[in-house]
Motif scaffolding. Sequence first.
Motif, PDB file in Angstrom:
ATOM      1  N   PRO A 145      15.751   2.647  -1.295  1.00 13.88           N
ATOM      2  CA  PRO A 145      14.744   2.661  -0.460  1.00 13.88           C
ATOM      3  C   PRO A 145      14.048   3.588   0.309  1.00 13.88           C
ATOM      4  CG  PRO A 145      16.730   1.060   0.132  1.00 13.88           C
ATOM      5  CD  PRO A 145      17.277   2.111  -0.677  1.00 13.88           C
ATOM      6  N   ASP A 146      12.730   3.656  -0.027  1.00 14.89           N
ATOM      7  CA  ASP A 146      11.920   4.864   0.500  1.00 14.89           C
ATOM      8  C   ASP A 146      11.024   4.341   1.588  1.00 14.89           C
ATOM      9  OD1 ASP A 146       9.980   6.516   0.975  1.00 14.89           O
ATOM     10  OD2 ASP A 146       9.622   7.136  -1.067  1.00 14.89           O
ATOM     11  N   MET A 147      11.411   4.688   2.807  1.00 19.61           N
ATOM     12  CA  MET A 147      11.025   4.561   4.179  1.00 19.61           C
ATOM     13  C   MET A 147       9.366   4.488   4.115  1.00 19.61           C
ATOM     14  SD  MET A 147      13.347   3.217   5.566  1.00 19.61           S
ATOM     15  CE  MET A 147      12.559   2.194   7.117  1.00 19.61           C
ATOM     16  N   ALA A 148       8.693   5.683   3.631  1.00 16.74           N
ATOM     17  CA  ALA A 148       7.486   5.527   3.484  1.00 16.74           C
ATOM     18  C   ALA A 148       6.892   4.264   2.570  1.00 16.74           C
ATOM     19  CB  ALA A 148       7.192   6.766   2.715  1.00 16.74           C
ATOM     20  N   LYS A 149       7.361   3.951   1.578  1.00 17.20           N
ATOM     21  CA  LYS A 149       6.925   2.708   0.596  1.00 17.20           C
ATOM     22  C   LYS A 149       7.154   1.586   1.573  1.00 17.20           C
ATOM     23  CE  LYS A 149       7.560   5.176  -3.647  1.00 17.20           C
ATOM     24  NZ  LYS A 149       8.406   4.989  -5.061  1.00 17.20           N
ATOM     25  N   LEU A 150       8.260   1.560   2.134  1.00 16.69           N
ATOM     26  CA  LEU A 150       8.481   0.087   2.981  1.00 16.69           C
ATOM     27  C   LEU A 150       7.583   0.172   4.065  1.00 16.69           C
ATOM     28  CD1 LEU A 150      12.330   0.122   3.204  1.00 16.69           C
ATOM     29  CD2 LEU A 150      10.826  -0.769   1.405  1.00 16.69           C
ATOM     30  N   CYS A 151       6.862   1.241   4.496  1.00 20.29           N
ATOM     31  CA  CYS A 151       5.994   0.950   5.635  1.00 20.29           C
ATOM     32  C   CYS A 151       4.451   0.863   5.233  1.00 20.29           C
ATOM     33  CB  CYS A 151       6.090   2.233   6.492  1.00 20.29           C
ATOM     34  SG  CYS A 151       7.642   2.491   7.462  1.00 20.29           S
ATOM     35  N   ARG A 152       4.288   0.549   4.132  1.00 18.57           N
ATOM     36  CA  ARG A 152       2.800   0.226   3.553  1.00 18.57           C
ATOM     37  C   ARG A 152       2.119  -1.100   4.109  1.00 18.57           C
ATOM     38  NH1 ARG A 152       4.390   1.763  -2.670  1.00 18.57           N
ATOM     39  NH2 ARG A 152       3.371   3.662  -2.840  1.00 18.57           N
ATOM     40  N   LEU A 153       1.084  -1.020   4.495  1.00 23.97           N
ATOM     41  CA  LEU A 153       0.443  -2.173   4.971  1.00 23.97           C
ATOM     42  C   LEU A 153      -0.124  -3.103   3.959  1.00 23.97           C
ATOM     43  CD1 LEU A 153      -1.633  -0.420   7.836  1.00 23.97           C
ATOM     44  CD2 LEU A 153       0.482  -1.485   8.167  1.00 23.97           C
ATOM     45  N   GLU A 155      -2.551  -4.850   3.778  1.00 18.82           N
ATOM     46  CA  GLU A 155      -4.050  -4.837   3.585  1.00 18.82           C
ATOM     47  C   GLU A 155      -4.477  -3.501   2.918  1.00 18.82           C
ATOM     48  OE1 GLU A 155      -3.132  -3.743   7.947  1.00 18.82           O
ATOM     49  OE2 GLU A 155      -2.530  -5.240   6.288  1.00 18.82           O
ATOM     50  N   SER A 156      -3.423  -2.721   2.361  1.00 19.76           N
ATOM     51  CA  SER A 156      -3.801  -1.317   1.716  1.00 19.76           C
ATOM     52  C   SER A 156      -3.078  -1.509   0.169  1.00 19.76           C
ATOM     53  CB  SER A 156      -3.072  -0.295   2.443  1.00 19.76           C
ATOM     54  OG  SER A 156      -3.706  -0.278   3.797  1.00 19.76           O
ATOM     55  N   ALA A 175      -1.098  -3.459  -6.706  1.00 23.20           N
ATOM     56  CA  ALA A 175      -0.018  -3.871  -5.707  1.00 23.20           C
ATOM     57  C   ALA A 175      -0.254  -3.889  -4.106  1.00 23.20           C
ATOM     58  CB  ALA A 175       1.355  -3.199  -5.912  1.00 23.20           C
ATOM     59  N   ARG A 176       0.047  -4.967  -3.655  1.00 22.48           N
ATOM     60  CA  ARG A 176       0.314  -4.944  -2.351  1.00 22.48           C
ATOM     61  C   ARG A 176       1.425  -5.375  -1.564  1.00 22.48           C
ATOM     62  NH1 ARG A 176      -3.209  -9.749  -1.040  1.00 22.48           N
ATOM     63  NH2 ARG A 176      -3.297 -10.040  -3.379  1.00 22.48           N
ATOM     64  N   THR A 177       2.085  -4.554  -0.637  1.00 23.05           N
ATOM     65  CA  THR A 177       3.680  -4.992  -0.206  1.00 23.05           C
ATOM     66  C   THR A 177       3.575  -5.203   1.315  1.00 23.05           C
ATOM     67  OG1 THR A 177       4.055  -2.868   0.226  1.00 23.05           O
ATOM     68  CG2 THR A 177       4.449  -3.561  -2.116  1.00 23.05           C
ATOM     69  N   SER A 178       4.776  -6.227   1.568  1.00 24.33           N
ATOM     70  CA  SER A 178       5.014  -6.338   2.937  1.00 24.33           C
ATOM     71  C   SER A 178       6.521  -6.392   2.961  1.00 24.33           C
ATOM     72  CB  SER A 178       4.350  -7.690   3.557  1.00 24.33           C
ATOM     73  OG  SER A 178       4.815  -8.688   2.856  1.00 24.33           O
ATOM     74  N   TYR A 179       6.950  -5.345   4.014  1.00 25.07           N
ATOM     75  CA  TYR A 179       8.551  -5.438   4.234  1.00 25.07           C
ATOM     76  C   TYR A 179       8.955  -6.216   5.618  1.00 25.07           C
ATOM     77  CZ  TYR A 179      13.107  -3.404   4.793  1.00 25.07           C
ATOM     78  OH  TYR A 179      14.554  -3.013   4.952  1.00 25.07           O
ATOM     79  N   ASP A 180       9.944  -7.248   5.277  1.00 24.36           N
ATOM     80  CA  ASP A 180      10.218  -7.854   6.361  1.00 24.36           C
ATOM     81  C   ASP A 180      11.859  -7.098   6.791  1.00 24.36           C
ATOM     82  OD1 ASP A 180      11.746  -9.452   8.229  1.00 24.36           O
ATOM     83  OD2 ASP A 180      11.320 -11.335   6.989  1.00 24.36           O
ATOM     84  N   ARG A 187       8.215  -7.800  -0.308  1.00 27.16           N
ATOM     85  CA  ARG A 187       7.565  -8.539  -1.081  1.00 27.16           C
ATOM     86  C   ARG A 187       6.288  -8.021  -1.554  1.00 27.16           C
ATOM     87  NH1 ARG A 187       9.729 -13.355  -0.246  1.00 27.16           N
ATOM     88  NH2 ARG A 187      10.974 -13.640   1.873  1.00 27.16           N
ATOM     89  N   PHE A 188       6.202  -8.264  -3.054  1.00 26.23           N
ATOM     90  CA  PHE A 188       5.009  -7.601  -3.777  1.00 26.23           C
ATOM     91  C   PHE A 188       3.965  -8.968  -4.230  1.00 26.23           C
ATOM     92  CE2 PHE A 188       8.609  -4.926  -4.496  1.00 26.23           C
ATOM     93  CZ  PHE A 188       7.998  -3.561  -4.747  1.00 26.23           C
ATOM     94  N   THR A 189       2.990  -8.455  -3.962  1.00 28.13           N
ATOM     95  CA  THR A 189       1.713  -9.353  -4.700  1.00 28.13           C
ATOM     96  C   THR A 189       1.089  -8.303  -5.724  1.00 28.13           C
ATOM     97  OG1 THR A 189       1.264 -10.581  -2.759  1.00 28.13           O
ATOM     98  CG2 THR A 189      -0.435 -10.594  -4.279  1.00 28.13           C
ATOM     99  N   LEU A 190       1.136  -8.745  -7.104  1.00 29.66           N
ATOM    100  CA  LEU A 190       0.512  -7.757  -8.106  1.00 29.66           C
ATOM    101  C   LEU A 190      -0.443  -8.414  -8.717  1.00 29.66           C
ATOM    102  CD1 LEU A 190       4.261  -7.073  -9.725  1.00 29.66           C
ATOM    103  CD2 LEU A 190       2.948  -5.622  -8.117  1.00 29.66           C
TER     104      LEU A 190
END
Length: 269
Positions: A145-153, A155-156, A175-180, A187-190
């Motif tokens: 896990p890369d915290m910078a990637k997990l913190c992506r918004l 809407e970005s 890709a759009r991601t959201s981390y719970d 979760r990825f939306t591709l």
Amino acid sequence: MRALEDLAVYDDADFYDQEFAARTHDIPFFLDQAIQAGGPVLEVACGTGRITLPIARAGIEVTGLDIMPSMLARARQRSQDEQLPVEWLEQDCRTIHSDRRFALVFSATNAMQHLHDLDSVVAFLTSARKVLRPGGTLILDVFNPDMAKLCRLPESPYRHKSVVERDGTQLDVQARTSYDAATQVLRFTLDYLSGGVCVRTKKVSMRCFFPEELAALCRLAGLDVVQRYGDYDQSPFTSTSPKQLLYCRPRTAPAQIDDPPSAPVMHPS
């Protein structure tokens, strides 16, 4: 155990083959491990045989296991076309059953990250341990896990990769991601874009495993982590490694926890 999510993204085995046709950088690593083990080898979540078939071509006795009939149908056809003696098992990795005992079992390319809940993870690890030969090895392959990637918004969106279809059409994957953080699920939306137009969308969810957590889960399932690498070049694992490659072996004796010292007996004065 929870039901597996996102299986529908693997229904289209033909597109899966196109999407991952260029992914070859991990094959030498697993092929080398299979040759060293000498067989028999079990690949868990084998898909259409992207890694299983090169192992079979090397003359190693190999079995591929997957839960998706569509993927196994493609894998089976490919092995028949090449006259390769591969056994294909349509099974849930949480309940592996086979008369064989394997020198090597492996799960490649983040496949075990489709297991989101604790019960499913421990069931898989325990099931894999039970089909290992004495002294056999289980190799786990997940991303670090890369915290910078997990913190992506969400809407970005960002450019994830490109895919070339059989007709030569290039698809740009956004890709759009959201981390719970509560469930550790990313979760990825591709969105697959052709000329800027979305022609296909996939939704994929992956459980993130933090390094010491994954080692503890292995121990809970009766496995000892005997080696850990940070990538397919077998570089040492560090906090910035892209991968976690764990070599696990069944524990030969149950873990011992010493009884705590007895509290002194206090007598009334």
